[in-house]
Design a protein around this motif. Structure first.
Motif, PDB file in Angstrom:
ATOM      1  N   PRO A 148      14.034  30.941  39.115  1.00  0.00           N
ATOM      2  CA  PRO A 148      13.507  32.297  39.293  1.00  0.00           C
ATOM      3  C   PRO A 148      13.661  32.761  40.733  1.00  0.00           C
ATOM      4  N   SER A 149      13.836  34.051  40.891  1.00  0.00           N
ATOM      5  CA  SER A 149      14.059  34.580  42.233  1.00  0.00           C
ATOM      6  C   SER A 149      12.771  34.672  43.032  1.00  0.00           C
ATOM      7  N   GLN A 150      11.625  34.935  42.355  1.00  0.00           N
ATOM      8  CA  GLN A 150      10.341  35.106  43.025  1.00  0.00           C
ATOM      9  C   GLN A 150      10.355  36.274  43.998  1.00  0.00           C
ATOM     10  N   GLN A 151      11.283  37.190  43.831  1.00  0.00           N
ATOM     11  CA  GLN A 151      11.386  38.315  44.743  1.00  0.00           C
ATOM     12  C   GLN A 151      11.634  39.584  43.945  1.00  0.00           C
ATOM     13  N   THR A 152      11.169  40.719  44.479  1.00  0.00           N
ATOM     14  CA  THR A 152      11.404  41.992  43.810  1.00  0.00           C
ATOM     15  C   THR A 152      12.854  42.427  43.980  1.00  0.00           C
ATOM     16  N   THR A 153      13.404  42.213  45.159  1.00  0.00           N
ATOM     17  CA  THR A 153      14.816  42.518  45.409  1.00  0.00           C
ATOM     18  C   THR A 153      15.604  41.225  45.364  1.00  0.00           C
ATOM     19  N   LEU A 154      16.431  41.082  44.350  1.00  0.00           N
ATOM     20  CA  LEU A 154      17.179  39.851  44.163  1.00  0.00           C
ATOM     21  C   LEU A 154      18.265  39.723  45.219  1.00  0.00           C
ATOM     22  N   PRO A 155      18.587  38.496  45.646  1.00  0.00           N
ATOM     23  CA  PRO A 155      19.740  38.306  46.529  1.00  0.00           C
ATOM     24  C   PRO A 155      21.036  38.674  45.812  1.00  0.00           C
ATOM     25  N   ASP A 156      22.086  38.782  46.585  1.00  0.00           N
ATOM     26  CA  ASP A 156      23.393  39.073  45.996  1.00  0.00           C
ATOM     27  C   ASP A 156      23.801  37.953  45.056  1.00  0.00           C
ATOM     28  N   PRO A 157      24.707  38.226  44.108  1.00  0.00           N
ATOM     29  CA  PRO A 157      25.225  37.142  43.254  1.00  0.00           C
ATOM     30  C   PRO A 157      25.834  36.027  44.096  1.00  0.00           C
ATOM     31  N   PHE A 158      25.630  34.798  43.660  1.00  0.00           N
ATOM     32  CA  PHE A 158      26.035  33.647  44.457  1.00  0.00           C
ATOM     33  C   PHE A 158      27.436  33.193  44.071  1.00  0.00           C
ATOM     34  N   SER A 159      28.141  32.674  45.069  1.00  0.00           N
ATOM     35  CA  SER A 159      29.486  32.145  44.847  1.00  0.00           C
ATOM     36  C   SER A 159      29.614  30.683  45.246  1.00  0.00           C
ATOM     37  N   ASP A 160      28.682  30.143  46.041  1.00  0.00           N
ATOM     38  CA  ASP A 160      28.746  28.743  46.444  1.00  0.00           C
ATOM     39  C   ASP A 160      27.325  28.239  46.662  1.00  0.00           C
ATOM     40  N   PRO A 184      20.604  34.477  59.283  1.00  0.00           N
ATOM     41  CA  PRO A 184      21.564  35.290  60.055  1.00  0.00           C
ATOM     42  C   PRO A 184      22.861  34.534  60.302  1.00  0.00           C
ATOM     43  N   LEU A 185      23.969  35.284  60.353  1.00  0.00           N
ATOM     44  CA  LEU A 185      25.302  34.687  60.467  1.00  0.00           C
ATOM     45  C   LEU A 185      26.117  35.387  61.547  1.00  0.00           C
ATOM     46  N   PRO A 186      27.089  34.670  62.123  1.00  0.00           N
ATOM     47  CA  PRO A 186      28.030  35.319  63.049  1.00  0.00           C
ATOM     48  C   PRO A 186      29.205  35.973  62.338  1.00  0.00           C
ATOM     49  N   GLY A 187      29.311  35.783  61.037  1.00  0.00           N
ATOM     50  CA  GLY A 187      30.410  36.353  60.278  1.00  0.00           C
ATOM     51  C   GLY A 187      30.188  36.134  58.802  1.00  0.00           C
ATOM     52  N   GLU A 188      31.188  36.485  57.983  1.00  0.00           N
ATOM     53  CA  GLU A 188      31.084  36.315  56.544  1.00  0.00           C
ATOM     54  C   GLU A 188      31.498  34.893  56.163  1.00  0.00           C
ATOM     55  N   VAL A 189      30.674  34.245  55.350  1.00  0.00           N
ATOM     56  CA  VAL A 189      30.882  32.852  54.937  1.00  0.00           C
ATOM     57  C   VAL A 189      31.447  32.837  53.526  1.00  0.00           C
ATOM     58  N   VAL A 190      32.373  31.933  53.288  1.00  0.00           N
ATOM     59  CA  VAL A 190      32.957  31.773  51.947  1.00  0.00           C
ATOM     60  C   VAL A 190      32.530  30.460  51.292  1.00  0.00           C
ATOM     61  N   GLN A 191      32.123  29.471  52.072  1.00  0.00           N
ATOM     62  CA  GLN A 191      31.739  28.172  51.491  1.00  0.00           C
ATOM     63  C   GLN A 191      30.830  27.444  52.465  1.00  0.00           C
ATOM     64  N   GLY A 247      21.361  14.425  55.529  1.00  0.00           N
ATOM     65  CA  GLY A 247      20.563  14.535  56.739  1.00  0.00           C
ATOM     66  C   GLY A 247      20.488  15.962  57.240  1.00  0.00           C
ATOM     67  N   ASP A 248      20.739  16.130  58.547  1.00  0.00           N
ATOM     68  CA  ASP A 248      20.584  17.436  59.169  1.00  0.00           C
ATOM     69  C   ASP A 248      21.915  18.114  59.470  1.00  0.00           C
ATOM     70  N   LEU A 249      22.986  17.729  58.774  1.00  0.00           N
ATOM     71  CA  LEU A 249      24.290  18.362  58.973  1.00  0.00           C
ATOM     72  C   LEU A 249      24.490  19.493  57.969  1.00  0.00           C
ATOM     73  N   VAL A 250      24.806  20.676  58.472  1.00  0.00           N
ATOM     74  CA  VAL A 250      25.140  21.823  57.635  1.00  0.00           C
ATOM     75  C   VAL A 250      26.331  22.521  58.284  1.00  0.00           C
ATOM     76  N   TRP A 251      27.459  22.581  57.571  1.00  0.00           N
ATOM     77  CA  TRP A 251      28.661  23.259  58.030  1.00  0.00           C
ATOM     78  C   TRP A 251      29.024  24.344  57.015  1.00  0.00           C
ATOM     79  N   ALA A 252      29.690  25.393  57.508  1.00  0.00           N
ATOM     80  CA  ALA A 252      30.132  26.492  56.652  1.00  0.00           C
ATOM     81  C   ALA A 252      31.496  26.969  57.104  1.00  0.00           C
ATOM     82  N   VAL A 253      32.225  27.597  56.174  1.00  0.00           N
ATOM     83  CA  VAL A 253      33.564  28.130  56.423  1.00  0.00           C
ATOM     84  C   VAL A 253      33.473  29.651  56.458  1.00  0.00           C
ATOM     85  N   LEU A 254      33.978  30.243  57.533  1.00  0.00           N
ATOM     86  CA  LEU A 254      34.011  31.691  57.654  1.00  0.00           C
ATOM     87  C   LEU A 254      35.242  32.259  56.941  1.00  0.00           C
TER      88      LEU A 254
END
Length: 1251
Positions: free
Chosen positions: A219-231, A278-285, A291-298
């Motif tokens: 469930p979203s638990q929010q009145t305004t749903l986030p955008d559809p997810f891709s990853d 918040p992001l510095p750009g648009e993420v695709v994946q 652990g505490d490692l989180v990487w993303a592809v712009l």
């Protein structure tokens, strides 16, 4: 979707439902195979999604992909943890699948009812305007009426109604559960005083997660749903362990935004809400590690790394940009683990990031790897999976270790899926039997018998082809001879790009012809392009674009959702029509398509995968996987298996035993012919010598070089004995020390970093607490001596093979397992056998605690909370050859944490620093502060252990910590608390690092629930019970009852959860099924109405603890109940009777007690601290309570046995009745009848012991 497509869809859906029973039975048999002896590796799953959106899982002990039958829609990708799996479905929403478990997911809702006293009404809900709400949270700031609590989603259900919590800080409150105070807020007490002006009570209600083993929408638990997810990506479970147990879930929307799911924990797996990051750009994946490692592809192909992730900030604080491995070719995919980062660029090249760790999450540089992949995934233990861009197969990276994180080579996983069909005669059999599938009438019966089907089809195929499935009458059968017309043109299938509503049409139009054996071959399958000529029984016109339904009551059209899957680069070849076989083509098309719902690919084509996730797959470089030897199809494997000679370990053991018996009989026959000759040699003597070091007895104590010798001899009748000699120099005078083998009571390995030492105990040295300590030059030499000495000691005492059912088990503080065979005189009065004369021998394995009973059921728990069951063997570990059994020995692993403390003192200038007073403890020390322990200087407990993690702050310390893990106190040492006050001048925090041990022993793992305590019903010697009651506590504090435990299946079958209002830490079951438990707050509970018909009982009764004491352990015997509190006091429960099993009061027995074990005869054994020896106090000593009689259950005194260094003992298997001793009177010469110090037990008492 057109009407024709809808009709086919519902027809296939009905087919799938009819086959569900067989598929479920097949899957149940598949999972039951995990529990056979020898499968000691824990079961975990590798998840994957094929190009058609179907989700599969592959077990670490399995040999085929299992399809998730409960997935009612297609999935794009999945991400897995050990206990659950998330996925993005075709509607771009996130779904969660929690693996079914005997341990339910429960969440406790609570609220407080507040009242104030006034002279008119007394206590009432009329509060002052400045008071808190009448119904509030614990702080009083949030309004929480009971009717405001709602279930978060349809996946939850209420267990019951609201009820009052009558427990307050380990003590029972009055009946209504009120606690009193002078005002809000204040310190509450359970007793009402004259100045108590306010009161409150706590209301509880539990909700249970019911959507187990199915895909449930989050469930979203929010009145305004986030955008559809891709990853989507999950991880972070190693950032915060117990008691919080949180997990991180990151998602990427179609617009390139990143969302974080807050509030995911063990008790709330769905989480609470989505938070945009918040992001510095648009993420695709995006990829999140354990652990505490989180990487993303712009979108541009660069990479970003999340920084600032901690226990109190799982979302992190900022992003750092990392360049793509190839600046000219951007990155399309990234995968992270604990200390690794892998990436795939747009040209499908694979890259490895070196220098990545928690302190440097960005790493230092890229290394190009061999292989071309479309995606890659990192799972547990930094193991790597990928999908090849060439054949879309799943590949596993072999050779990945802690020292070589990039591995060695890629190896394809070649196991079939559960719906695959073979290209042998099974295909023909399936087509022969198609007539009965599409029938009102079968023109020519199948010539293949059921027996042939059973032989030729694999279990997976049998579940598909041997179940009769009803179909609409509008489909008719074609003549059986029409099937003999083959399709002339072979076709290569392609992967459809599933983006249109004609999903069924494109799937049906692209099927590969099935091969058959013999003279029966199939027509081109699933090519429904020709019009069917009307004949006997009107047949609907089927085409690749539309299928018309003739049934008037056809179900409504269902819209097929879109999945954006990449289209393969295989050219689509149009299939030609087959002349003169229109009926045959129509029949074969429909029949083949029906089976193709389970097999979308051609019969000679391997699965084409789109996504893989190994986050819940626990494998390492030493795992014995069966994924790489299944390149043959299922039917060929069945044929090979039927022709090959299969020899099981049980058969091998039986052959060995038979050969040994035949050789023994032959030797006996030959020796009988020479029995009349005189004995040439009276005895044989065998001597082994070596050079060791000895820790000398006199001061100054130090290691000196000695010559060690074992002289072993055997007499005429075969009796063996021996003597130990230690030759040393004393002021240039040669002396020796000796000990008889039959006087040695125990051999204990003492492994440390500097020397390979072991200790030899005799009864005299046990009393002195000063063993003979010897050191070998190498670990192998030490184990050789230990094995030889152990075999010699067992030979001299006539002890061989496995421990008996009456054996006493014990465990040292290092996890070594020892067992002693008790004699009937051990409990005899008034002259029992001294327990310092008991002989202990070591059993392979490594445990933290062990429990047993006299029926031979033995369970153990490791330091990592893994449960193990005793298999009946002996030896293992360093015992090899004749010192160990040849079967029932398995690999065993254990993980424990090593702790050190960082200490600081406050001063007015700099605040808290590591500059202490000269009298202070070391700024880096152990728990006592007497020994210096630094991060760099602290090593694993012994060379057998290896580090598996880095140093990290431990927040799970008794007394609590602040946000940084500190505990505060007025001075060293003192009582520590987790908050700072004005009087606190010192502070400390605990650091932990995990290490791992791998050994062998007669123990088989019991997955998957980790345990912290276990208890087994103690039984009389000759008891016969069908099911043995066994209770346990999970590492989260849940109380469990094990079902199906018998002598033949000591591992049991399943767990039954027993509800509690708070977590427990100790459990014990006694005679007549008396179940006592200790909660984590130190309170005691008794479980009522436990019986054979009701193994879990009905309710808990709160038993008041001793005054101002918090209990930590309980043990229940035949009629006695003993507990140990956190201060080391031993308590006995008085007034326990069959009519009043809760007892009346507590009586103090002794202090300095660590553990207690009460046996089936009410015998009492403990592990005691601060026992006086000849040189110093000894901690961890085995002690036996003397004078325990039916009329004197508390006993009189203690008899000290082996120690120190012991941590656990259980005597719950020793049900040997003491001998009846006749003490003749000196004043009365007349003989008396023999009288036992224990009265003769009635048959009723003996029977209730195991009831």
């Amino acid at each position: 979707m057109g009407k024709g497509e809808s009709r086919i869809y519902h027809m296939l859906l009905k087919c799938q439902k009819d086959r569900a029973v067989t598929c479920c039975l097949h899957r149940w048999t598949f999972f039951k195979s995990f529990q056979v002896p020898g499968k000691a590796m824990p079961v975990s799953l590798l998840w994957a999604v094929d190009v058609y959106g179907r989700v599969y899982s592959l077990s670490t002990v399995g040999q085929q992909w299992e399809q998730c039958r409960n997935a009612h829609m297609e999935f794009k990708r999945v991400t897995a943890a050990q206990q659950c799996c998330w996925g993005i479905a075709c509607d771009n929403s996130i779904y969660m699948n929690i693996h079914v478990s005997d341990l339910p997911v429960r969440y406790q809702e609570d609220t407080y009812e507040n009242q104030r006293w006034n002279p008119v009404d007394g206590f009432s809900d009329r509060l002052l305007p400045s008071d808190r709400w009448q119904w509030s949270d614990i702080t009083g700031l949030q309004h929480q009426p009971v009717d405001s609590f709602q279930l978060p989603s349809g996946s939850w259900e209420w267990e019951g109604d609201w009820f009052v919590d009558e427990n307050f800080e380990g003590e029972p409150t009055e009946k209504e559960g009120w606690t009193y105070a002078m005002d809000f807020p204040a310190t509450y007490t359970k007793d009402k005083k004259w100045n108590s002006c306010v009161r409150r009570r706590r209301w509880l209600r539990y909700r249970r997660y019911k959507a187990m083993d199915t895909w449930a929408k989050i469930p979203s638990q929010q009145t305004t749903l986030p955008d559809p997810f891709s990853d989507i990506s999950c991880g972070g479970w190693e950032i915060s362990e117990e008691p919080r147990g949180q997990l991180s879930l990151w998602a990427v929307s179609l617009q390139g935004k990143v969302w974080f799911r807050e509030g995911i924990s063990h008790h709330n797996p769905e989480g609470s809400s989505w938070v945009e990051v918040p992001l510095p750009g648009e993420v695709v994946q995006i990829s999140c590690g354990p652990g505490d490692l989180v990487w993303a592809v712009l979108w541009e192909g660069h990479l970003i790394v999340r920084e600032g992730i901690s226990r109190d900030c799982l979302r992190g604080t900022s992003w750092a940009v990392v360049e793509s491995p190839n600046p000219e070719v951007g990155t399309i995919h990234v995968a992270v683990g604990i200390n690794v980062v892998w990436a795939v660029t747009k040209d499908n090249k694979v890259w490895f990031r070196r220098g990545v760790n928690s302190h440097n999450p960005c790493g230092s540089g890229w290394i190009s790897m061999v292989g071309e992949m479309i995606m890659i995934n990192v799972g547990l233990n930094d193991q790597v999976w990928a999908i090849s861009c060439e054949d879309r197969a799943v590949y596993f990276r072999q050779g990945v270790t802690s020292s070589e994180l990039n591995g060695k080579t890629w190896k394809a996983i070649g196991v079939p899926r559960d719906g695959d069909r073979s290209h042998s005669s099974a295909s023909a059999n399936s087509q022969h039997s198609a007539g009965c599938f599409f029938s009102g009438e079968v023109r020519a019966p199948s010539v293949v018998s059921d027996a042939e089907l059973d032989i030729e089809n694999s279990p997976g195929d049998e579940a598909i082809s041997s179940v009769a499935i009803p179909y609409p009458d509008s489909f008719v059968d074609a003549p059986i001879n029409a099937l003999s017309e083959p399709c002339t043109e072979p076709v290569k299938s392609h992967i459809p790009k599933v983006t249109s509503n004609s999903f069924i049409s494109e799937l049906v139009s692209d099927r590969k012809p099935a091969k058959t054996s013999g003279d029966v071959e199939s027509a081109s399958p699933a090519v429904l392009e020709e019009e069917i000529v009307p004949g006997e029984g009107a047949v609907d016109v089927l085409s690749s674009h539309a299928v018309t339904s003739t049934q008037p009551g056809s179900p409504p059209d269902l819209q097929w959702s879109n999945i954006d899957l990449e289209e393969a680069q295989t050219p689509h070849v149009q299939m030609g029509a087959v002349a003169d076989s229109t009926d045959s083509c129509s029949l074969s098309s429909v029949a083949t398509y029906t089976f193709a719902m389970e097999d979308q690919y051609g019969v000679d084509e391997h699965p084409l995968w789109a996504w893989v996730s190994g986050g819940g797959c626990s494998v390492d470089s030493h795992s014995q996987l069966k994924w790489f030897n299944c390149s043959l199809n299922t039917s060929m494997l069945q044929s090979v298996k039927s022709m090959s000679l299969s020899v099981s370990p049980a058969q091998t053991a039986a052959w060995r035993k038979q050969i040994f018996e035949q050789l023994s009989e032959r030797s006996k026959r030959e020796m009988d012919n020479f029995r009349h000759y005189e004995q040439a040699i009276e005895q044989s003597v065998w001597v082994k010598k070596g050079a060791l070091q000895w820790w000398r007895d006199w001061k100054p104590h130090k290691w000196i070089d000695v010559h060690f010798a074992l002289e072993q001899f055997s007499g005429v009748e075969g009796h063996k004995d021996g003597i130990l000699f230690i030759y040393y120099n004393y002021y240039e005078e040669k002396k020796y020390l000796h000990a008889f083998i039959n006087e040695v009571t125990i051999l204990v390995p003492v492994l440390n970093d500097s020397k390979h030492t072991f200790a030899i105990y005799t009864p005299e040295r046990t009393k002195q607490r000063w063993p003979i300590r010897l050191a070998a030059g190498t670990e192998l030499e030490m184990y050789d001596w230990l094995t030889l000495l152990s075999v010699s000691c067992c030979d001299s005492r006539g002890i061989h093979d496995s421990p008996s059912k009456q054996a006493i088990w014990s465990i040292t503080c290092k996890g070594d397992i020892f067992v002693s065979e008790p004699s009937s005189a051990l409990e005899a009065m008034p002259y029992p056998t001294p327990c310092d004369q008991m002989f202990w021998r070591q059993v392979g394995g490594h445990l933290h605690l062990v429990e047993c009973n006299s029926l031979g059921v033995v369970w153990g728990i490791g330091y990592d909370h893994t449960a193990w069951v005793y298999t009946g063997g002996y030896g293992g570990g360093f015992f090899q050859g004749l010192a160990s059994s040849t079967d029932h020995i398995y690999t065993q692993t254990d993980i424990k944490s090593v702790y050190i403390y960082e200490n600081q003192r406050w001063n007015p200038v700099t605040g808290y620093t590591n500059r202490g007073l000269p009298t202070d403890r070391y700024m880096w020390s152990d728990a006592s502060g007497l020994h210096e322990c630094t991060k760099t200087g602290t090593k694993p407990p012994s060379p057998q252990w290896t580090w598996v993690s880095e140093w990290a702050v431990d927040y799970s310390v008794s007394g609590g910590t602040d946000r940084e893990g500190w505990q505060y106190a007025a001075d060293f040492p003192a009582s520590y608390h987790g908050f700072k006050t004005i009087k606190d001048f010192v502070r400390r925090r605990r650091w932990a690092r995990k290490c791992k041990l791998t050994t062998t022993g007669p123990w088989q793992e019991i997955p998957p629930i980790p345990l912290s305590d276990v208890t087994i019903l103690p039984c009389a010697t000759h008891s016969s019970v069908d099911t043995v009651p066994l209770w346990a506590i999970s590492n989260k504090g849940d109380v469990l009852c094990r079902l199906g435990v018998t002598l033949l299946t000591p591992i049991g079958t399943s767990w039954l959860h027993v509800g509690t209002d708070q977590p427990f830490k100790s459990i014990s079951i006694g005679a007549a099924s008396q179940v006592w438990g200790i909660a984590r707050d130190g309170s005691a509970f008794y479980r009522g109405s436990v019986s054979e018909k009701s193994p879990a009982g009905d309710c808990w009764y709160h038993i008041p603890s001793p005054a101002k004491q918090k209990l930590k352990q309980v043990s229940v015997g035949r009629t006695s109940v003993y507990t140990v509190d956190e201060n080391g006091n031993l308590w006995y429960r008085q007034g326990v009777t069959p009519s009043y099993p809760q007892g009346s009061s507590w009586e103090h027995i002794s202090n300095n007690v660590r553990k207690v074990s009460v046996g089936p005869l009410d015998q009492v054994w403990i592990i005691a601290d601060k026992v006086q020896g000849s040189h110093s106090l000894s901690c961890g000593t085995v002690c036996h309570r003397l004078g325990v009689l039916p009329m004197e259950p508390k006993g009189q005194s203690w008899d000290f046995g082996i120690g120190g260094g012991w941590d656990h003992i259980t005597v719950r298997g020793n049900s040997l009745e003491p001998p009846r001793i006749h003490l003749s009177s000196m004043t009365d010469p007349s003989p008396r009848a023999p009288r036992s110090p224990l009265p003769v037990r009635s048959q009723e008492i003996s029977s209730t012991l195991c009831s």
